[in-house]
Design a protein around this motif. Structure first.
Motif, PDB file in Angstrom:
ATOM      1  N   ILE A 160       7.779  35.239  49.666  1.00  0.00           N
ATOM      2  CA  ILE A 160       8.376  36.561  49.871  1.00  0.00           C
ATOM      3  C   ILE A 160       7.358  37.526  50.471  1.00  0.00           C
ATOM      4  N   ILE A 161       6.126  37.452  50.018  1.00  0.00           N
ATOM      5  CA  ILE A 161       5.064  38.280  50.605  1.00  0.00           C
ATOM      6  C   ILE A 161       4.848  37.892  52.063  1.00  0.00           C
ATOM      7  N   LYS A 162       4.852  36.602  52.336  1.00  0.00           N
ATOM      8  CA  LYS A 162       4.686  36.108  53.712  1.00  0.00           C
ATOM      9  C   LYS A 162       5.756  36.679  54.635  1.00  0.00           C
ATOM     10  N   PHE A 163       6.978  36.786  54.130  1.00  0.00           N
ATOM     11  CA  PHE A 163       8.091  37.262  54.955  1.00  0.00           C
ATOM     12  C   PHE A 163       8.343  38.759  54.792  1.00  0.00           C
ATOM     13  N   LYS A 164       7.346  39.494  54.244  1.00  0.00           N
ATOM     14  CA  LYS A 164       7.362  40.966  54.154  1.00  0.00           C
ATOM     15  C   LYS A 164       8.464  41.501  53.233  1.00  0.00           C
ATOM     16  N   GLY A 165       8.759  40.747  52.176  1.00  0.00           N
ATOM     17  CA  GLY A 165       9.799  41.170  51.251  1.00  0.00           C
ATOM     18  C   GLY A 165       9.247  41.691  49.945  1.00  0.00           C
ATOM     19  N   ARG A 166      10.145  41.913  48.980  1.00  0.00           N
ATOM     20  CA  ARG A 166       9.721  42.366  47.653  1.00  0.00           C
ATOM     21  C   ARG A 166      10.762  41.987  46.601  1.00  0.00           C
ATOM     22  N   ILE A 167      10.320  42.012  45.354  1.00  0.00           N
ATOM     23  CA  ILE A 167      11.142  41.632  44.210  1.00  0.00           C
ATOM     24  C   ILE A 167      11.741  42.881  43.561  1.00  0.00           C
ATOM     25  N   TYR A 168      12.939  42.735  43.039  1.00  0.00           N
ATOM     26  CA  TYR A 168      13.631  43.820  42.326  1.00  0.00           C
ATOM     27  C   TYR A 168      12.979  43.983  40.951  1.00  0.00           C
ATOM     28  N   LEU A 169      12.337  45.126  40.717  1.00  0.00           N
ATOM     29  CA  LEU A 169      11.588  45.333  39.477  1.00  0.00           C
ATOM     30  C   LEU A 169      12.490  45.386  38.248  1.00  0.00           C
ATOM     31  N   SER A 170      13.732  45.817  38.406  1.00  0.00           N
ATOM     32  CA  SER A 170      14.652  45.858  37.269  1.00  0.00           C
ATOM     33  C   SER A 170      15.110  44.467  36.841  1.00  0.00           C
ATOM     34  N   LYS A 171      14.681  43.455  37.584  1.00  0.00           N
ATOM     35  CA  LYS A 171      15.005  42.078  37.209  1.00  0.00           C
ATOM     36  C   LYS A 171      13.739  41.235  37.076  1.00  0.00           C
ATOM     37  N   ASP A 172      12.593  41.894  37.047  1.00  0.00           N
ATOM     38  CA  ASP A 172      11.331  41.158  36.956  1.00  0.00           C
ATOM     39  C   ASP A 172      10.756  41.219  35.548  1.00  0.00           C
ATOM     40  N   CYS A 173      10.318  40.063  35.063  1.00  0.00           N
ATOM     41  CA  CYS A 173       9.693  40.026  33.736  1.00  0.00           C
ATOM     42  C   CYS A 173       8.467  39.113  33.724  1.00  0.00           C
ATOM     43  N   ARG A 174       7.954  38.740  34.946  1.00  0.00           N
ATOM     44  CA  ARG A 174       6.841  37.804  34.930  1.00  0.00           C
ATOM     45  C   ARG A 174       5.870  37.972  36.112  1.00  0.00           C
ATOM     46  N   MET A 175       6.123  38.853  37.049  1.00  0.00           N
ATOM     47  CA  MET A 175       5.243  39.034  38.192  1.00  0.00           C
ATOM     48  C   MET A 175       3.875  39.572  37.758  1.00  0.00           C
ATOM     49  N   THR A 176       2.832  39.218  38.493  1.00  0.00           N
ATOM     50  CA  THR A 176       1.489  39.715  38.188  1.00  0.00           C
ATOM     51  C   THR A 176       1.240  41.047  38.891  1.00  0.00           C
ATOM     52  N   ALA A 177       0.246  41.781  38.420  1.00  0.00           N
ATOM     53  CA  ALA A 177      -0.109  43.060  39.036  1.00  0.00           C
ATOM     54  C   ALA A 177      -0.574  42.870  40.471  1.00  0.00           C
ATOM     55  N   SER A 178      -1.271  41.779  40.725  1.00  0.00           N
ATOM     56  CA  SER A 178      -1.750  41.496  42.085  1.00  0.00           C
ATOM     57  C   SER A 178      -0.581  41.300  43.045  1.00  0.00           C
ATOM     58  N   THR A 179       0.421  40.546  42.622  1.00  0.00           N
ATOM     59  CA  THR A 179       1.600  40.317  43.442  1.00  0.00           C
ATOM     60  C   THR A 179       2.356  41.625  43.661  1.00  0.00           C
ATOM     61  N   PHE A 180       2.504  42.400  42.609  1.00  0.00           N
ATOM     62  CA  PHE A 180       3.189  43.691  42.715  1.00  0.00           C
ATOM     63  C   PHE A 180       2.514  44.596  43.736  1.00  0.00           C
ATOM     64  N   ASN A 181       1.196  44.689  43.697  1.00  0.00           N
ATOM     65  CA  ASN A 181       0.474  45.570  44.617  1.00  0.00           C
ATOM     66  C   ASN A 181       0.659  45.164  46.072  1.00  0.00           C
ATOM     67  N   ARG A 182       0.866  43.879  46.307  1.00  0.00           N
ATOM     68  CA  ARG A 182       1.100  43.432  47.685  1.00  0.00           C
ATOM     69  C   ARG A 182       2.543  43.682  48.125  1.00  0.00           C
ATOM     70  N   MET A 183       3.475  43.687  47.189  1.00  0.00           N
ATOM     71  CA  MET A 183       4.881  43.933  47.530  1.00  0.00           C
ATOM     72  C   MET A 183       5.213  45.419  47.576  1.00  0.00           C
ATOM     73  N   TYR A 184       4.553  46.187  46.732  1.00  0.00           N
ATOM     74  CA  TYR A 184       4.778  47.632  46.651  1.00  0.00           C
ATOM     75  C   TYR A 184       3.442  48.342  46.884  1.00  0.00           C
ATOM     76  N   PRO A 185       2.984  48.386  48.141  1.00  0.00           N
ATOM     77  CA  PRO A 185       1.648  48.926  48.421  1.00  0.00           C
ATOM     78  C   PRO A 185       1.510  50.427  48.184  1.00  0.00           C
ATOM     79  N   GLU A 186       2.629  51.168  48.218  1.00  0.00           N
ATOM     80  CA  GLU A 186       2.540  52.605  47.955  1.00  0.00           C
ATOM     81  C   GLU A 186       2.157  52.834  46.508  1.00  0.00           C
ATOM     82  N   LYS A 187       1.121  53.594  46.277  1.00  0.00           N
ATOM     83  CA  LYS A 187       0.676  53.860  44.910  1.00  0.00           C
ATOM     84  C   LYS A 187       1.481  55.013  44.308  1.00  0.00           C
ATOM     85  N   THR A 188       1.966  54.809  43.108  1.00  0.00           N
ATOM     86  CA  THR A 188       2.758  55.826  42.420  1.00  0.00           C
ATOM     87  C   THR A 188       2.054  56.214  41.134  1.00  0.00           C
TER      88      THR A 188
END
Length: 436
Positions: free
Chosen positions: A392-420
């Motif tokens: 998904i990162i390779k194809f410039k996509g991202r995961i729906y956070l309201s359905k995520d319960c196992r992604m790592t912080a590293s993966t999240f930062n690459r999918m959601y690069p905007e810092k909040t």
């Protein structure tokens, strides 16, 4: 303390659940706690509303005010969509955006910026929110609109409850003449044919496809595309005309999954179900009139369908890939699922359009194809999902956070690069896990 989890049954956490009955009690509880997170009806597939201290808003659900002239509805955040429908449908209105269940709260819908089968044409719920009353970390209530307290308004939509507690919201409604949907189904023998059907039907508002993840080689991506539209009164057959704005039935069945918790969902039974589901549509194309409950909320008829996955629970893994990478990306992911031999229980494909409104940087929808995969929570499926993360990162996509319960912080930062940046009062297991 009690043990709670969300709809997917994973993870489970011992939590102190606070259940205020008034806005004043919510304010006092916020001021009296160092950290907490608001929770609706627990229907997400994530740990986004789990914490050691949880603020349940289900008892604040008394207000549903329909404004017929302005075609809006004002609701407390703890009101369920099913209760909104009971008020608005008989008056000729419907929710402009609805997810696949009517058992979520208004507050939860906004915090997740929910989308439906019509996102490509009509957007997410963000587009229809007129105003919100939000309690901040100080316990002060703030009225927010697009033009008033704009930053808080926008960051709360899709903000996963990290900006404050939504107390109530006013939502724009959609006029309808009947509560029935003209549904059309089209069979596709592979992914190429399925994507061509999406393109052919891109002008239809409510569009979704089911995919048989056991189909491979030349049949990879085989499935059924469904489209639907609210039909007008003059199109309604006589057998429905006596009650054109009929409400959904409250009846639900409760299946005894405890009798066969391990045997019900396995590769054999899923494969058989997929074959039956595909072949039940005898023709290449079919049309029928169905009630909105059957079209938008088919799984709601089974009260405990989530228990079919057993005690370990399941993961609904939903991602979006931009259209430019859509065909290649979906094909690569379906092939990866095949190679893993995990046995995906359900796969649903939709199109998402451009987000027309400014919302939280944590909000999921963006223009592209979104695929949701239901898998049992096992070591092999977790390994598969880690592999899919990289695709998904390779194809410039991202995961729906309201359905995520196992992604790592590293993966999240690459999918959601905007810092909040969020204050430290409203914290969830998800925000801790992802370092938000």
């Amino acid at each position: 303390m009690e043990t709670i989890c969300n709809w997917n049954g994973f993870p489970k956490v011992k939590s102190k659940v606070l259940s205020p009955k008034t806005f004043q009690e919510v304010s006092e509880m916020i001021k009296g706690q160092r950290q907490l997170i608001a929770r609706g009806n627990g229907r997400s597939y994530s740990d986004n509303s789990l914490q050691r201290k949880v603020l349940s808003l289900l008892k604040i659900n008394s207000e549903i005010k329909l404004d017929i002239e302005n075609q809006t509805v004002l609701c407390n955040s703890g009101v369920l969509l099913i209760d909104v429908l009971k008020v608005i449908v008989p008056k000729g209105f419907f929710l402009p955006v609805t997810p696949g269940t009517k058992f979520i709260t208004i507050g939860g819908a906004i915090a997740s910026n929910v989308h439906g089968k019509n996102h490509f044409i009509e957007g997410s719920i963000a587009k229809y929110i007129k105003s919100m009353l939000i309690l901040t970390e100080t316990g002060k209530s703030v009225l927010c609109t697009r033009n008033r307290n704009t930053a808080l308004f926008e960051s709360t939509i899709g903000g996963l409850g990290l900006t404050g507690v939504i107390l109530e919201a006013t939502i724009q409604l959609k006029e309808i003449e009947t509560s029935y949907i003209l549904q059309e189904k089209n069979k596709a023998k592979n992914l190429e044919e399925l994507l061509a059907l999406f393109e052919k039907n891109k002008g239809r508002a409510h569009t979704v496809a089911w995919i048989d993840c056991f189909a491979k080689n030349k049949s990879l991506g085989k499935g059924i595309l469904s489209t639907g539209k609210h039909i007008e009164k003059n199109e309604l057959p006589q057998k429905f005309s006596k009650e054109p704005l009929k409400l959904h039935e409250n009846k639900q069945i409760n299946l005894p999954f405890y009798i066969f918790p391990k045997a019900l969902l396995n590769k054999f039974t899923i494969k058989v179900f997929n074959a039956i589901n595909y072949n039940l549509l005898h023709k290449k194309k079919s049309r029928q009139i169905v009630h909105y409950n059957n079209y938008f909320y088919p799984l709601d008829k089974i009260e405990n369908w989530n228990e079919a996955y057993g005690n370990g629970g399941f993961i609904q893994y939903q991602f979006v890939i931009p259209f430019c990478n859509g065909k290649e990306g979906i094909k690569a992911i379906l092939n990866a699922v095949q190679e893993s031999n995990c046995g995906v229980c359900l796969a649903v494909l939709k199109r998402l359009g451009k987000e027309e409104c400014r919302v939280s940087s944590l909000s999921f929808p963006m223009e592209g194809f979104t695929l949701a995969l239901d898998v049992k929570n096992t070591n092999s499926s977790l390994k598969l999902l880690c592999h899919l993360d990289e695709l998904i990162i390779k194809f410039k996509g991202r995961i729906y956070l309201s359905k995520d319960c196992r992604m790592t912080a590293s993966t999240f930062n690459r999918m959601y690069p905007e810092k909040t940046n969020h204050n430290s009062k409203f914290v969830s297991m998800l925000s801790n896990r992802l370092g938000i």
